[in-house]
Design an enzyme around this catalytic site. Structure first.
Site, short mmCIF file in Angstrom:
data_model
loop_
_atom_site.label_atom_id
_atom_site.label_comp_id
_atom_site.label_asym_id
_atom_site.label_seq_id
_atom_site.Cartn_x
_atom_site.Cartn_y
_atom_site.Cartn_z
N GLY A 39 40.10 59.73 -60.39
CA GLY A 39 39.26 60.92 -60.30
C GLY A 39 39.21 61.43 -58.85
N SER A 78 38.49 55.55 -67.04
CA SER A 78 39.74 54.80 -67.24
C SER A 78 40.90 55.67 -66.76
CB SER A 78 39.98 54.49 -68.73
OG SER A 78 41.24 53.88 -68.90
N ASN A 102 29.97 46.18 -69.39
CA ASN A 102 28.88 46.54 -68.48
C ASN A 102 28.11 47.78 -68.95
OD1 ASN A 102 29.29 44.42 -66.70
ND2 ASN A 102 30.81 45.55 -65.50
N GLY A 105 26.05 46.91 -71.98
CA GLY A 105 24.88 46.13 -71.55
C GLY A 105 23.80 47.04 -70.98
N TYR A 148 46.66 49.91 -71.69
CA TYR A 148 45.73 50.98 -72.04
C TYR A 148 45.31 50.85 -73.50
CZ TYR A 148 43.96 55.83 -72.42
OH TYR A 148 43.19 56.96 -72.62
#
Ligand code: UDP
Length: 311
Positions: A39, A78, A102, A105, A148
């Site tokens: 990004g 990703s 994560n 969670g 991927y």
């Protein structure tokens, strides 16, 4: 009324940044997390000063700490270009596995709804066309795309386990080829490659014989679909994409025409495990979300070409 808070991982990426824009326009406060490996800050520079927007530079494969309440966690981080993820396969596997763990969670702790950006790559090199959600796919786990594909398949499995065990309200968007402004010029995907080659009067590189197919969805349509999904009661995976299927050679010729380019079309070796066909069956999205793409290919490409021309 209390403002709705959404966390977007990969929010400085191509689809992620458009999603941040869309949610801000809908009145959300948006927390964007990105480690900027694929990004860029350029994608969010226009919203950086918005008081309802916050950027956090962080790698989501490590523990995520957020003090604010969250209504939605949208996991869009990703690498997504085959050229990118084949260069950084370990980070790609970690974004899909540890990053999904994560973010799930976090959604559990915050009692937030969860949206996973999955992919048409879960179908691999499909033996069924178009691909309905009920098709389980044909993926090579140890092939060059395995990093991927398998990360996203694992991410779908983990998301589903969190829904079954922890009762999180989860959504899974299987995103098919999407294009539009803010794709990286050098990300190696077919849309930026062909447009920059055509605009730069360089040869347009068709891989293989160009008879492989893809179906291209304009990014505004994609983000509208994601918003409908996050607002819906649907928990099963759903295909989001444009069902208009083209060969890559047709696609090269269309970009050549729209850019009025003199580039010649050249043929290069087909990359390993390159899917021969890809087209979404979007019956479920139509029925359950009342969604289908609205932007025609020529229209969307003209807007994308305009963006690349300005750069
Ligand atoms: N492709 C091509 N020339 C390029 C880049 C890609 O012919 O310069 C082809 C590629 O082999 C694939 C299709 O275009 O069949 C789409 O590739 P992309 O990398 O955009 O993503 P994919 O859909 O394979 O994940």
């Amino acid at each position: 009324m209390k403002m709705k808070n959404a966390l977007v991982t990969g929010g400085a990426g191509f689809i992620g940044s458009h999603l941040c824009d869309f949610l801000l326009n809908k009145g959300f406060r948006v927390i964007c997390i990105d480690n900027l490996i694929t990004g860029s800050m350029g994608n969010i520079k226009h919203i950086k000063k918005n008081k309802n927007f916050k950027f956090v530079r962080h790698d989501i494969s490590r523990h995520i700490k957020i003090s604010e309440h969250l209504d939605f966690v949208l996991h869009f981080a990703s690498p997504a270009s085959p050229a990118d993820y084949q260069k950084i396969p370990i980070q790609t596997l970690k974004a899909g596995s540890l990053g999904t763990h994560n973010t799930l969670g976090l959604a559990f702790a915050k009692k937030a709804k969860y949206v996973l950006a999955s992919t048409s790559e879960v179908y691999g090199d499909p033996l069924v066309n178009p691909q309905p959600e009920s098709y389980w796919g044909n993926v090579n786990p140890v092939g060059v795309r395995g990093c991927y594909d398998e990360a996203k398949r694992f991410a779908e499995a983990l998301t589903t386990a969190y829904r079954r065990i922890h009762k999180i309200d989860t959504k899974i968007a299987r995103i098919f080829n999407t294009y539009g402004p803010r794709m990286r010029k050098d990300d190696g995907r077919v849309v930026p490659n062909f447009i920059s080659q055509a605009l730069g009067s360089k040869p347009m590189t068709v891989y293989g014989d160009g008879r492989q197919t893809r179906s291209f969805c304009y990014v505004d349509d994609m983000v509208a679909g994601i918003y409908k999904l996050m607002s819906s009661a649907l928990n099963e995976p759903v295909n989001l994409g444009n069902p208009e299927e083209h060969t890559i050679l047709e696609f090269a010729e269309l970009i050549k025409k729209l850019t009025k380019s003199k580039s010649r079309i050249t043929f290069k070796k087909l990359p390993l495990d390159d899917p021969k066909i890809r087209c979404p069956d979007i019956s479920l999205a139509k029925k359950a979300l009342g969604w289908e793409p609205k932007t025609g290919l020529e229209d969307g490409l003209k807007r994308t070409i305009g963006y690349f021309r300005d750069r």
